[in-house]
Design an enzyme around this catalytic site. Sequence first.
Site, mmCIF file in Angstrom:
data_model
loop_
_atom_site.group_PDB
_atom_site.id
_atom_site.type_symbol
_atom_site.label_atom_id
_atom_site.label_comp_id
_atom_site.label_asym_id
_atom_site.label_seq_id
_atom_site.Cartn_x
_atom_site.Cartn_y
_atom_site.Cartn_z
ATOM 1 N N CYS A 18 0.067 5.557 0.690
ATOM 2 C CA CYS A 18 -0.925 6.533 1.147
ATOM 3 C C CYS A 18 -0.290 7.908 1.037
ATOM 4 C CB CYS A 18 -1.345 6.254 2.590
ATOM 5 S SG CYS A 18 -2.600 7.404 3.196
ATOM 6 N N ARG A 46 0.820 -1.213 0.000
ATOM 7 C CA ARG A 46 0.000 0.000 0.000
ATOM 8 C C ARG A 46 0.847 1.254 0.000
ATOM 9 N NH1 ARG A 46 -3.605 1.917 5.031
ATOM 10 N NH2 ARG A 46 -1.871 3.338 5.343
#
Length: 124
Positions: A104, A102
Amino acid sequence: MSATPVFTKNAAFPAGPYSQAIKTPSTIYCSGQIHSDLEGNLIKGSIQELTAQCIKNLKAVLEEAGSSIEKVVKVNVFLDDMANFATMNEEYAKWFTHKPARSCVAVKQLPKGATVEIECIALP
């Protein structure tokens, strides 16, 4: 290689000229989902509720493509304010228990004035 556009009525229709996802034989590329309802209206609520709505929209798109949240391998999260990072993570962790890769990032602005947008890549 074939690439098939994916659309479902179980998630908000795209806010622009793009597909909700593109499915290839080996990968599903989901466009970013914001916290909108099926009519495309932004829902209001806590960052956890907004994050959950983004993921519910992604889940519907993935299911239409023949995949699932459990087959997600990469997620990109866009926040309009990094002050929401910790509380977004609380909700995110409930859905992505297998911990895909991930990123962000904080952005200046999101479509329709959204607070959070989430996109992903999954296996079919």
